[in-house]
Motif scaffolding. Structure first.
Motif, PDB file in Angstrom:
ATOM      1  N   ALA A   1       1.004  -1.224   0.036  1.00 50.62           N
ATOM      2  CA  ALA A   1      -0.126  -0.047  -0.063  1.00 50.62           C
ATOM      3  C   ALA A   1       1.000   1.452  -0.015  1.00 50.62           C
ATOM      4  CB  ALA A   1      -0.860  -0.060   1.173  1.00 50.62           C
ATOM      5  N   ARG A   2       0.424   2.215  -0.711  1.00 50.11           N
ATOM      6  CA  ARG A   2       0.939   3.481  -0.608  1.00 50.11           C
ATOM      7  C   ARG A   2       0.408   4.693   0.239  1.00 50.11           C
ATOM      8  NH1 ARG A   2       5.446   4.914  -2.922  1.00 50.11           N
ATOM      9  NH2 ARG A   2       5.318   3.276  -4.586  1.00 50.11           N
ATOM     10  N   PRO A   3       0.787   4.909   1.484  1.00 53.31           N
ATOM     11  CA  PRO A   3       0.026   5.895   2.144  1.00 53.31           C
ATOM     12  C   PRO A   3       0.056   7.354   1.630  1.00 53.31           C
ATOM     13  CG  PRO A   3       2.068   5.351   3.311  1.00 53.31           C
ATOM     14  CD  PRO A   3       1.966   4.528   2.057  1.00 53.31           C
ATOM     15  N   GLU A   4      -1.091   7.940   1.459  1.00 48.71           N
ATOM     16  CA  GLU A   4      -1.247   9.337   0.893  1.00 48.71           C
ATOM     17  C   GLU A   4      -1.775  10.503   1.753  1.00 48.71           C
ATOM     18  OE1 GLU A   4      -3.166   8.375  -2.879  1.00 48.71           O
ATOM     19  OE2 GLU A   4      -1.474   7.829  -3.813  1.00 48.71           O
ATOM     20  N   ARG A   5      -1.886  11.528   1.589  1.00 45.25           N
ATOM     21  CA  ARG A   5      -2.379  12.594   2.264  1.00 45.25           C
ATOM     22  C   ARG A   5      -3.877  12.302   2.736  1.00 45.25           C
ATOM     23  NH1 ARG A   5       0.412  15.795   5.410  1.00 45.25           N
ATOM     24  NH2 ARG A   5      -1.143  17.327   5.362  1.00 45.25           N
TER      25      ARG A   5
ATOM     26  N   HIS B   1      -5.103   9.730   3.705  1.00 43.60           N
ATOM     27  CA  HIS B   1      -5.388   8.946   4.800  1.00 43.60           C
ATOM     28  C   HIS B   1      -5.018   9.562   6.066  1.00 43.60           C
ATOM     29  CE1 HIS B   1      -4.052   5.988   1.099  1.00 43.60           C
ATOM     30  NE2 HIS B   1      -5.394   5.591   1.309  1.00 43.60           N
ATOM     31  N   TYR B   2      -4.673  10.620   5.991  1.00 43.03           N
ATOM     32  CA  TYR B   2      -4.302  11.487   7.368  1.00 43.03           C
ATOM     33  C   TYR B   2      -5.372  11.707   8.312  1.00 43.03           C
ATOM     34  CZ  TYR B   2       0.691  12.587   6.339  1.00 43.03           C
ATOM     35  OH  TYR B   2       1.942  12.330   6.134  1.00 43.03           O
ATOM     36  N   ASN B   3      -4.860  11.658   9.402  1.00 41.30           N
ATOM     37  CA  ASN B   3      -5.939  12.004  10.469  1.00 41.30           C
ATOM     38  C   ASN B   3      -5.566  13.588  10.897  1.00 41.30           C
ATOM     39  OD1 ASN B   3      -3.727  12.220  12.251  1.00 41.30           O
ATOM     40  ND2 ASN B   3      -3.886   9.929  12.748  1.00 41.30           N
ATOM     41  N   PRO B   4      -6.268  14.084  11.696  1.00 36.87           N
ATOM     42  CA  PRO B   4      -6.055  15.385  12.146  1.00 36.87           C
ATOM     43  C   PRO B   4      -4.852  15.981  12.855  1.00 36.87           C
ATOM     44  CG  PRO B   4      -8.261  15.031  12.855  1.00 36.87           C
ATOM     45  CD  PRO B   4      -7.648  13.689  12.377  1.00 36.87           C
ATOM     46  N   ILE B   5      -4.062  14.928  13.356  1.00 34.15           N
ATOM     47  CA  ILE B   5      -2.826  15.282  13.963  1.00 34.15           C
ATOM     48  C   ILE B   5      -1.548  15.131  13.077  1.00 34.15           C
ATOM     49  CG2 ILE B   5      -3.624  14.527  16.295  1.00 34.15           C
ATOM     50  CD1 ILE B   5      -2.165  11.868  16.218  1.00 34.15           C
ATOM     51  N   GLY B   6      -1.569  14.851  11.799  1.00 33.34           N
ATOM     52  CA  GLY B   6      -0.618  14.933  10.823  1.00 33.34           C
ATOM     53  C   GLY B   6       0.080  13.657  10.702  1.00 33.34           C
ATOM     54  N   SER B   7      -0.556  12.520  10.599  1.00 34.76           N
ATOM     55  CA  SER B   7      -0.153  11.312  10.236  1.00 34.76           C
ATOM     56  C   SER B   7      -1.210  10.397   9.608  1.00 34.76           C
ATOM     57  CB  SER B   7       0.851  10.337  11.467  1.00 34.76           C
ATOM     58  OG  SER B   7      -0.285  10.455  12.455  1.00 34.76           O
TER      59      SER B   7
ATOM     60  N   THR C   1       3.693   8.035   7.360  1.00 41.11           N
ATOM     61  CA  THR C   1       3.190   9.123   6.681  1.00 41.11           C
ATOM     62  C   THR C   1       3.326   8.841   5.252  1.00 41.11           C
ATOM     63  OG1 THR C   1       5.634   9.877   6.516  1.00 41.11           O
ATOM     64  CG2 THR C   1       4.559  10.333   8.683  1.00 41.11           C
ATOM     65  N   ASP C   2       3.217   9.879   4.549  1.00 42.49           N
ATOM     66  CA  ASP C   2       3.211   9.872   3.038  1.00 42.49           C
ATOM     67  C   ASP C   2       4.692  10.162   2.472  1.00 42.49           C
ATOM     68  OD1 ASP C   2       3.300  12.778   3.419  1.00 42.49           O
ATOM     69  OD2 ASP C   2       1.974  13.370   1.877  1.00 42.49           O
ATOM     70  N   GLN C   3       5.535  10.069   3.453  1.00 44.03           N
ATOM     71  CA  GLN C   3       6.813  10.521   2.783  1.00 44.03           C
ATOM     72  C   GLN C   3       7.573   8.938   3.106  1.00 44.03           C
ATOM     73  OE1 GLN C   3       8.173  13.514   2.024  1.00 44.03           O
ATOM     74  NE2 GLN C   3       5.916  13.873   2.288  1.00 44.03           N
ATOM     75  N   ILE C   4       7.193   7.880   3.470  1.00 41.25           N
ATOM     76  CA  ILE C   4       7.755   6.693   3.643  1.00 41.25           C
ATOM     77  C   ILE C   4       8.052   5.746   2.351  1.00 41.25           C
ATOM     78  CG2 ILE C   4       7.869   6.541   6.296  1.00 41.25           C
ATOM     79  CD1 ILE C   4       5.841   4.692   6.015  1.00 41.25           C
ATOM     80  N   GLY C   5       6.985   6.049   1.217  1.00 41.03           N
ATOM     81  CA  GLY C   5       6.780   5.292   0.306  1.00 41.03           C
ATOM     82  C   GLY C   5       5.887   3.955   0.567  1.00 41.03           C
TER      83      GLY C   5
ATOM     84  N   GLU D   1      -0.835 -13.945  12.497  1.00 44.53           N
ATOM     85  CA  GLU D   1       0.051 -12.758  12.597  1.00 44.53           C
ATOM     86  C   GLU D   1       0.460 -11.825  11.524  1.00 44.53           C
ATOM     87  OE1 GLU D   1       3.308 -14.478  15.088  1.00 44.53           O
ATOM     88  OE2 GLU D   1       4.231 -15.188  13.280  1.00 44.53           O
ATOM     89  N   GLY D   2       0.689 -10.532  11.906  1.00 44.01           N
ATOM     90  CA  GLY D   2       1.089  -9.753  10.903  1.00 44.01           C
ATOM     91  C   GLY D   2       2.197  -8.716  11.240  1.00 44.01           C
ATOM     92  N   ARG D   3       2.762  -8.156  10.317  1.00 41.36           N
ATOM     93  CA  ARG D   3       3.595  -7.064  10.529  1.00 41.36           C
ATOM     94  C   ARG D   3       3.423  -5.951   9.185  1.00 41.36           C
ATOM     95  NH1 ARG D   3       8.566  -8.143  13.323  1.00 41.36           N
ATOM     96  NH2 ARG D   3       9.510  -7.293  11.863  1.00 41.36           N
ATOM     97  N   ILE D   4       3.705  -4.899   9.378  1.00 42.59           N
ATOM     98  CA  ILE D   4       3.818  -3.976   8.595  1.00 42.59           C
ATOM     99  C   ILE D   4       5.188  -3.232   8.322  1.00 42.59           C
ATOM    100  CG2 ILE D   4       2.901  -1.555   7.445  1.00 42.59           C
ATOM    101  CD1 ILE D   4       0.277  -2.144   8.787  1.00 42.59           C
ATOM    102  N   VAL D   5       5.841  -3.399   7.308  1.00 49.31           N
ATOM    103  CA  VAL D   5       7.050  -2.782   7.296  1.00 49.31           C
ATOM    104  C   VAL D   5       7.198  -1.856   6.035  1.00 49.31           C
ATOM    105  CG1 VAL D   5       8.202  -5.061   8.413  1.00 49.31           C
ATOM    106  CG2 VAL D   5       7.975  -4.811   6.033  1.00 49.31           C
ATOM    107  N   ASP D   6       8.290  -0.920   5.930  1.00 52.22           N
ATOM    108  CA  ASP D   6       8.709  -0.489   4.698  1.00 52.22           C
ATOM    109  C   ASP D   6       9.598  -1.176   3.765  1.00 52.22           C
ATOM    110  OD1 ASP D   6      11.135   0.195   5.480  1.00 52.22           O
ATOM    111  OD2 ASP D   6      10.736   2.112   6.270  1.00 52.22           O
ATOM    112  N   ALA D   7       9.942  -0.557   2.687  1.00 55.04           N
ATOM    113  CA  ALA D   7      10.715  -1.465   1.563  1.00 55.04           C
ATOM    114  C   ALA D   7      12.121  -1.721   2.350  1.00 55.04           C
ATOM    115  CB  ALA D   7      10.789  -0.389   0.376  1.00 55.04           C
TER     116      ALA D   7
END
Length: 131
Positions: free
Chosen positions: A31-35, A37-43, A85-89, A108-114
Motif C-alpha cells: 500500500a502507498r500511504p497518501e495525504r 489517509h491522514y488524521n487531524p494530528i498529521g500522520s 506518513t506519506d513520505q515513507i513510500g 499474525e502480521g507486520r507492516i514494514v517499509d521497503a
C-alpha cells in the motif's frame, strides 16, 4: 487478483493497496500511504494500519481453507510502533497463518517499509464456516 484476472476488493482503491505476494499460509499486501489517509494530528490514520493488517492476516487464514469454506474476522489486535506518513513510500503488510482448524484460524502480521523498518504488528482470530 494478482494476475488481474479477478477484480480486487473495492476497498483496495480507497486504501491504495494491492496483493503483492500470496502462497498458502502467507499473504502480503502493498500500500502507498497518501495525504488522503491522514488524521487531524498529521500522520496516517491508525485505521490504515488496521485495515492492512486485517487484510493480510485474514487472507493468510483464507489461503489455507478448503473449497466451500469461508471465514470472518472475530477479532484483531494492532500495535502501532511508529507513525506512518506519506513520505515513507510503499509499506508492506505481511500476514502469516499460525494455526487453521475446522472452526477457528489465527494469524499474525507486520507492516514494514521497503527497507524492513517496522511500523505495526497484529494478531487475528477468524471464525471458519461452510459457505
Amino acid at each position: 487478483m494478482m494476475a488481474g484476472k479477478l477484480p480486487g476488493a473495492p476497498i483496495a482503491r480507497l486504501m491504495n493497496m494491492w496483493v503483492d505476494e500470496a502462497e498458502p499460509g502467507r499473504v502480503v499486501f502493498g500500500a502507498r500511504p497518501e495525504r488522503q489517509h491522514y488524521n487531524p494530528i498529521g500522520s496516517v490514520h491508525g485505521g490504515f494500519a488496521g485495515t492492512l493488517l486485517d487484510s493480510c492476516m485474514s487472507c493468510a487464514v483464507q489461503s489455507l481453507l478448503p473449497k466451500g469454506m469461508g471465514y470472518t474476522t472475530l477479532e484483531y489486535k494492532v500495535s502501532l510502533v511508529r507513525a506512518i506518513t506519506d513520505q515513507i513510500g510503499a509499506v508492506y503488510a505481511k500476514g502469516k497463518a499460525i494455526q487453521v482448524g475446522s472452526r477457528v484460524g489465527t494469524a499474525e502480521g507486520r507492516i514494514v517499509d521497503a527497507n524492513g523498518k517496522l511500523y505495526a504488528t497484529g494478531t487475528t482470530t477468524c471464525l471458519i464456516f461452510p459457505i
